[in-house]
Design a protein around this motif. Sequence first.
Motif, PDB file in Angstrom:
ATOM      1  N   PHE A   4      -5.385 -14.890 -10.135  1.00  0.00           N
ATOM      2  CA  PHE A   4      -4.706 -15.889 -10.684  1.00  0.00           C
ATOM      3  C   PHE A   4      -4.443 -16.966  -9.153  1.00  0.00           C
ATOM      4  O   PHE A   4      -4.518 -16.536  -8.075  1.00  0.00           O
ATOM      5  N   PRO A   5      -4.092 -18.011  -9.667  1.00  0.00           N
ATOM      6  CA  PRO A   5      -3.599 -19.124  -8.517  1.00  0.00           C
ATOM      7  C   PRO A   5      -2.627 -18.918  -7.696  1.00  0.00           C
ATOM      8  O   PRO A   5      -2.733 -18.820  -6.298  1.00  0.00           O
ATOM      9  N   ASN A   6      -1.538 -18.042  -8.232  1.00  0.00           N
ATOM     10  CA  ASN A   6      -0.317 -17.678  -7.568  1.00  0.00           C
ATOM     11  C   ASN A   6      -0.279 -16.308  -7.759  1.00  0.00           C
ATOM     12  O   ASN A   6       0.556 -15.884  -8.585  1.00  0.00           O
ATOM     13  N   THR A   7      -0.796 -15.512  -6.727  1.00  0.00           N
ATOM     14  CA  THR A   7      -0.656 -13.854  -7.002  1.00  0.00           C
ATOM     15  C   THR A   7      -0.005 -13.272  -5.914  1.00  0.00           C
ATOM     16  O   THR A   7      -0.240 -13.701  -4.803  1.00  0.00           O
ATOM     17  N   TYR A   8       0.827 -12.364  -6.318  1.00  0.00           N
ATOM     18  CA  TYR A   8       1.633 -11.347  -5.322  1.00  0.00           C
ATOM     19  C   TYR A   8       0.960  -9.980  -5.595  1.00  0.00           C
ATOM     20  O   TYR A   8       1.334  -9.476  -6.714  1.00  0.00           O
ATOM     21  N   LEU A   9       0.211  -9.359  -4.798  1.00  0.00           N
ATOM     22  CA  LEU A   9      -0.478  -8.120  -4.785  1.00  0.00           C
ATOM     23  C   LEU A   9       0.250  -7.006  -4.301  1.00  0.00           C
ATOM     24  O   LEU A   9       0.501  -6.758  -3.096  1.00  0.00           O
ATOM     25  N   MET A  10       0.444  -6.020  -5.074  1.00  0.00           N
ATOM     26  CA  MET A  10       0.964  -4.671  -4.841  1.00  0.00           C
ATOM     27  C   MET A  10      -0.107  -3.892  -4.959  1.00  0.00           C
ATOM     28  O   MET A  10      -0.587  -3.863  -5.853  1.00  0.00           O
ATOM     29  N   VAL A  11      -0.054  -2.777  -3.907  1.00  0.00           N
ATOM     30  CA  VAL A  11      -1.002  -1.823  -4.158  1.00  0.00           C
ATOM     31  C   VAL A  11      -0.345  -0.422  -3.870  1.00  0.00           C
ATOM     32  O   VAL A  11       0.391  -0.095  -3.009  1.00  0.00           O
ATOM     33  N   GLY A  12      -0.819   0.549  -5.127  1.00  0.00           N
ATOM     34  CA  GLY A  12      -0.044   1.664  -4.996  1.00  0.00           C
ATOM     35  C   GLY A  12      -0.970   3.000  -4.452  1.00  0.00           C
ATOM     36  O   GLY A  12      -1.939   2.951  -4.997  1.00  0.00           O
ATOM     37  N   VAL A  13      -0.432   3.677  -3.655  1.00  0.00           N
ATOM     38  CA  VAL A  13      -1.083   4.958  -3.029  1.00  0.00           C
ATOM     39  C   VAL A  13      -0.753   6.118  -3.716  1.00  0.00           C
ATOM     40  O   VAL A  13       0.468   6.277  -3.502  1.00  0.00           O
ATOM     41  N   CYS A  14      -1.474   7.174  -3.906  1.00  0.00           N
ATOM     42  CA  CYS A  14      -0.949   8.266  -4.400  1.00  0.00           C
ATOM     43  C   CYS A  14      -0.863   9.217  -3.281  1.00  0.00           C
ATOM     44  O   CYS A  14      -1.596   9.021  -2.064  1.00  0.00           O
ATOM     45  N   SER A  15       0.242  10.130  -3.308  1.00  0.00           N
ATOM     46  CA  SER A  15       0.457  11.050  -2.174  1.00  0.00           C
ATOM     47  C   SER A  15      -0.427  12.130  -2.106  1.00  0.00           C
ATOM     48  O   SER A  15      -1.424  12.222  -2.933  1.00  0.00           O
ATOM     49  N   ASP A  16      -0.592  12.850  -0.810  1.00  0.00           N
ATOM     50  CA  ASP A  16      -1.312  13.987  -0.669  1.00  0.00           C
ATOM     51  C   ASP A  16      -1.387  14.976  -1.674  1.00  0.00           C
ATOM     52  O   ASP A  16      -2.415  15.478  -2.186  1.00  0.00           O
ATOM     53  N   GLU A  17      -0.191  15.801  -2.053  1.00  0.00           N
ATOM     54  CA  GLU A  17       0.101  16.435  -3.028  1.00  0.00           C
ATOM     55  C   GLU A  17      -0.326  16.291  -4.383  1.00  0.00           C
ATOM     56  O   GLU A  17      -1.139  16.989  -4.892  1.00  0.00           O
ATOM     57  N   LEU A  18      -0.255  15.152  -4.725  1.00  0.00           N
ATOM     58  CA  LEU A  18      -0.632  14.442  -6.173  1.00  0.00           C
ATOM     59  C   LEU A  18      -2.353  14.513  -6.198  1.00  0.00           C
ATOM     60  O   LEU A  18      -2.833  14.773  -7.194  1.00  0.00           O
ATOM     61  N   THR A  19      -2.669  13.865  -5.114  1.00  0.00           N
ATOM     62  CA  THR A  19      -4.085  13.631  -5.108  1.00  0.00           C
ATOM     63  C   THR A  19      -4.914  15.060  -4.845  1.00  0.00           C
ATOM     64  O   THR A  19      -5.965  15.275  -5.744  1.00  0.00           O
ATOM     65  N   HIS A  20      -4.467  16.037  -4.022  1.00  0.00           N
ATOM     66  CA  HIS A  20      -5.006  17.148  -3.912  1.00  0.00           C
ATOM     67  C   HIS A  20      -5.100  18.085  -5.347  1.00  0.00           C
ATOM     68  O   HIS A  20      -5.808  18.748  -5.494  1.00  0.00           O
ATOM     69  N   LYS A  21      -3.958  17.572  -6.217  1.00  0.00           N
ATOM     70  CA  LYS A  21      -3.817  18.473  -7.278  1.00  0.00           C
ATOM     71  C   LYS A  21      -4.846  18.020  -8.461  1.00  0.00           C
ATOM     72  O   LYS A  21      -5.187  18.965  -9.186  1.00  0.00           O
ATOM     73  N   LEU A  22      -4.839  16.765  -8.587  1.00  0.00           N
ATOM     74  CA  LEU A  22      -5.679  16.127  -9.797  1.00  0.00           C
ATOM     75  C   LEU A  22      -6.994  15.471  -9.311  1.00  0.00           C
ATOM     76  O   LEU A  22      -7.838  15.341 -10.212  1.00  0.00           O
ATOM     77  N   LYS A  23      -7.321  15.410  -8.059  1.00  0.00           N
ATOM     78  CA  LYS A  23      -8.544  15.119  -7.949  1.00  0.00           C
ATOM     79  C   LYS A  23      -9.256  15.721  -6.804  1.00  0.00           C
ATOM     80  O   LYS A  23     -10.576  16.100  -6.953  1.00  0.00           O
ATOM     81  N   TYR A  31      -5.362  -8.990   2.193  1.00  0.00           N
ATOM     82  CA  TYR A  31      -5.067  -9.444   0.717  1.00  0.00           C
ATOM     83  C   TYR A  31      -3.806  -8.772   0.206  1.00  0.00           C
ATOM     84  O   TYR A  31      -3.419  -8.975  -0.970  1.00  0.00           O
ATOM     85  N   VAL A  32      -3.299  -7.759   0.760  1.00  0.00           N
ATOM     86  CA  VAL A  32      -2.299  -6.723   0.352  1.00  0.00           C
ATOM     87  C   VAL A  32      -1.082  -7.515   0.757  1.00  0.00           C
ATOM     88  O   VAL A  32      -0.818  -7.718   1.950  1.00  0.00           O
ATOM     89  N   ASP A  33       0.159  -7.487  -0.349  1.00  0.00           N
ATOM     90  CA  ASP A  33       1.251  -8.130   0.176  1.00  0.00           C
ATOM     91  C   ASP A  33       2.448  -7.006   0.163  1.00  0.00           C
ATOM     92  O   ASP A  33       3.439  -7.183   0.681  1.00  0.00           O
ATOM     93  N   GLU A  34       2.265  -6.081  -0.491  1.00  0.00           N
ATOM     94  CA  GLU A  34       3.199  -4.735  -0.615  1.00  0.00           C
ATOM     95  C   GLU A  34       2.459  -3.489  -0.903  1.00  0.00           C
ATOM     96  O   GLU A  34       1.418  -3.550  -1.664  1.00  0.00           O
ATOM     97  N   VAL A  35       2.845  -2.514  -0.340  1.00  0.00           N
ATOM     98  CA  VAL A  35       2.456  -1.073  -0.364  1.00  0.00           C
ATOM     99  C   VAL A  35       3.509  -0.403  -0.938  1.00  0.00           C
ATOM    100  O   VAL A  35       4.526  -0.198  -0.506  1.00  0.00           O
ATOM    101  N   VAL A  36       3.054   0.554  -2.207  1.00  0.00           N
ATOM    102  CA  VAL A  36       3.787   1.309  -3.062  1.00  0.00           C
ATOM    103  C   VAL A  36       3.506   2.733  -2.605  1.00  0.00           C
ATOM    104  O   VAL A  36       2.627   3.131  -3.053  1.00  0.00           O
ATOM    105  N   ARG A  37       4.237   3.366  -2.058  1.00  0.00           N
ATOM    106  CA  ARG A  37       4.139   4.749  -1.599  1.00  0.00           C
ATOM    107  C   ARG A  37       4.411   5.917  -2.648  1.00  0.00           C
ATOM    108  O   ARG A  37       5.412   5.639  -3.622  1.00  0.00           O
TER     109      ARG A  37
END
Length: 373
Positions: free
Chosen positions: A91-110, A129-135
């Motif tokens: 989009f012309p005016n974008t605020y990008l948030m990126v969510g990153v899964c934790s180790d516990e959840l990733t090791h369990k499901l992936k 390109y990232v404006d905000e990181v969601v832990r």
Amino acid sequence: MAGKRRGRGRDREQRQAPQSQRGGPRRALREPAAFAKSTGFESEVPHEKLTLAQARRGTPANRPVRVYADGIFDLFHSGHARALMQAKNVFPNTYLMVGVCSDELTHKLKGYTVMTEDERYDALRHCRYVDEVVRDAPWTLNTEFLKKHKIDFVAHDDIPYTSAGSEDVYKHIKEAGMFVATERTEGISTSDLITRIVRDYDIYVRRNLQRGYTARELNVGFINEKKYRLQNQVDKMKETVRTVEEKSKHFVYRVEEKSQDMIHKWEEKSREFICNFLELFGPDGAWHAIQERSGRMLQALSPYSSPRGSPSSSPTRRRSVSPDSSSASASASSAASASPSPSSLSPPSSPSSSRKGKRSSLKASATNSRHAK
């Protein structure tokens, strides 16, 4: 007229303002992206729901389109960065948030990850390109999470993502009209990178042993450690032999070049010497011309009436005498025989000379008598 023109200029400035401030609130590239607050997004401006058409048409500068993209982002690579770039520019005016899964959840499901969650968070914060990181992002997005962070759209590739007992974890997002598709980068992924390392395991173990890592750090047994170190020594010897061969080939090539140059020079010099020798001592050379000239000069300087026995009184000259000269010489010899001898023509001896002869005869007789006694 003037007032209308001013009004038009203001309208044009208002239209261009969102485009000049494209991408939402700007931040210095020297600073990493911020972490999302645990309480969610708070804004003084009321957050109204946007349609896809409104977002593509452009929004005011103080109301960017909030796009969310999530993932594991293990071994962050160019494929991840390209996907985030597409999400940022959707989009012309974008605020990008990126969510990153934790180790516990990733090791369990992936599965197990190479990088820890803190390392993955930090890698995303330093992407331009990232404006905000969601832990500690959730595996499946629910309505509560979307309202908490005021998410307008979710960006991901269009391939159904089967996980956690669901055929597609983004199915409800697509049905709600909040999904924007990005394209995957072919030829690179986290699984591909891990496959390369596993395939060339021995090479990377030997590489790290050379760099100073211990066998315990690499989880390598005693026998394998000795084997890898021996292989490293063999590789070093091969490399040394290869470099020596290359240097020797270069040296031989240079020697051949120099020898060929010397041979060419010797051939040129020998040809030049032979030519000069033939020019000087050949049948038509300068040396024979000098000898002929010197002989002619000697003949020109030598007299015709030379004494008897000299080179000039040669038989050829005697033979070359004319008949007139022979008759003249015969007449001269007859005249000489007719003339009296020099002894008969000599004058009479003087008295003094006769006295000297008598004395000498007396001395001779005296000596003879002594010898007889």
